[in-house]
Design an enzyme around this catalytic site. Sequence first.
Site, PDB file in Angstrom:
ATOM      1  N   ASP A   1       2.006   6.673   2.052  1.00 61.89           N
ATOM      2  CA  ASP A   1       1.716   7.978   1.461  1.00 61.89           C
ATOM      3  C   ASP A   1       2.810   8.235   0.421  1.00 61.89           C
ATOM      4  OD1 ASP A   1       1.668  10.703   0.840  1.00 61.89           O
ATOM      5  OD2 ASP A   1       0.958  11.293   2.822  1.00 61.89           O
TER       6      ASP A   1
ATOM      7  N   LYS B   1      -0.525  17.927  -4.985  1.00 69.36           N
ATOM      8  CA  LYS B   1       0.894  18.163  -5.175  1.00 69.36           C
ATOM      9  C   LYS B   1       1.307  17.817  -6.618  1.00 69.36           C
ATOM     10  CE  LYS B   1       0.856  19.402  -0.868  1.00 69.36           C
ATOM     11  NZ  LYS B   1      -0.248  18.870  -0.185  1.00 69.36           N
TER      12      LYS B   1
ATOM     13  N   ARG C   1     -22.346  12.343  -5.096  1.00 66.98           N
ATOM     14  CA  ARG C   1     -21.482  11.980  -3.958  1.00 66.98           C
ATOM     15  C   ARG C   1     -21.026  10.531  -4.116  1.00 66.98           C
ATOM     16  NH1 ARG C   1     -23.923  10.249   0.240  1.00 66.98           N
ATOM     17  NH2 ARG C   1     -25.464  11.901   0.388  1.00 66.98           N
TER      18      ARG C   1
ATOM     19  N   TYR D   1       4.115  14.459   7.380  1.00 66.53           N
ATOM     20  CA  TYR D   1       3.449  15.742   7.188  1.00 66.53           C
ATOM     21  C   TYR D   1       2.736  16.145   8.488  1.00 66.53           C
ATOM     22  CZ  TYR D   1      -0.160  19.018   5.706  1.00 66.53           C
ATOM     23  OH  TYR D   1      -0.987  20.100   5.622  1.00 66.53           O
TER      24      TYR D   1
END
Length: 378
Positions: free
Chosen positions: A170, A195, A46, A98
């Site tokens: 972004d 993406k 992690r 978004y």
Amino acid sequence: MDFATKAIHVGQDADPATGATIVPIYQTTTYTQAAPGEHRGFDYSRSINPTRLALERCLASLENAAYGLCFASGMAATAATLNLLAAGDHVVVGDDLYGGTFRLFDKVLTRYGLRFTYVDAADPQAVAAALTEATKLVWLETPTNPLMKLSDIAAVAAVCKPRGVRLAVDNTFATPFLQNPLDLGADLVVHSTTKYIGGHSDALGGFVATNDEGLYQTIKFHQNSVGGVPGPFDCFLTLRGVKTLALRMREHERNARAVAAFLEGRADVERVYYPGLPSHPQHELAKRQMRGFGGMLSFVPSGGAGRAQAIASATRIFSLAESLGGVESLICHPASMTHASIPKEVREARGVSDALLRLSVGIESATDLITDLEHALS
Ligand SMILES: Cc1ncc(COP(=O)(O)O)c(C=O)c1O
């Protein structure tokens, strides 16, 4: 080093243990220590994992950033960035964004005492006018999802800097191949690597980059504390995808230009939103700020919402699907799909009508894509 070379080599030296040329999938959660606390820099996955570290170094280099951190999804990267703030802080947000980002801000983070004001960030003065004493962050997409609006990153950064407000961009639509927000004055750049960066619609992921060591340390602390990290296999897929980002973006753009010109020439299409078209209101800014115009575009066919939905259901090569940026072409009806989480009246006030369609133009043959749209439109 140039972009295409960095995408293939940075963070990806031959594996020190075996000489493997390709970064291995280190499918391990833990690492054996020689003595308590005595290890080779890796203790628990992690916190740190070699496959993820390779991806973080590669993506940071593509954004000309000193530091980069990977997350399980774009939303996890966005949430980790917003973890920089505390209850009572105010954020100014570009109003075309978004739907999932809006949902996180509006439905989740407001419950933790953060406050958000939405403005038309195409106008830097509108951003300036919305800043208050409590504003700690400005959040922009450019180009935006789905209306392809641009913000002048340098102009907005010039508004933020003197007020001590951080600017996060972004950069999912443009990708680092076409635009580097940190070079233009942003403090943080965020991606959904799901993406274009991954590019093959087979791995979720998110990424945050910065040149500010303090911001990096705080987000890294939250990355480990909250734990929204990607698994090694998804990092491997994303790293494999990014190697061809430069090649793919050139093809996406070539096809998108052809599709945009085709749609603009149709009498039964009311409006096309693509920054590469001279008719786009910010075409000059796009030429100045970006190194190309990308593979995303939106359009409004005549005939209203009913015809738009019929077109979205009639294409054969363009799949009717959420997401974007993969090699395959996708068509989407934002009002009922990607932006359904924004209330109808808010969505419509921002210009996202029920008749809007969004295309993620893939890298198939442009002729086939145009034939497919021609058939669907008629
Ligand atoms: C511009 C933008 N940012 C962030 C996200 C969220 O990314 P993810 O789906 O990887 O969580 C998306 C998803 O569509 C997006 O389009």
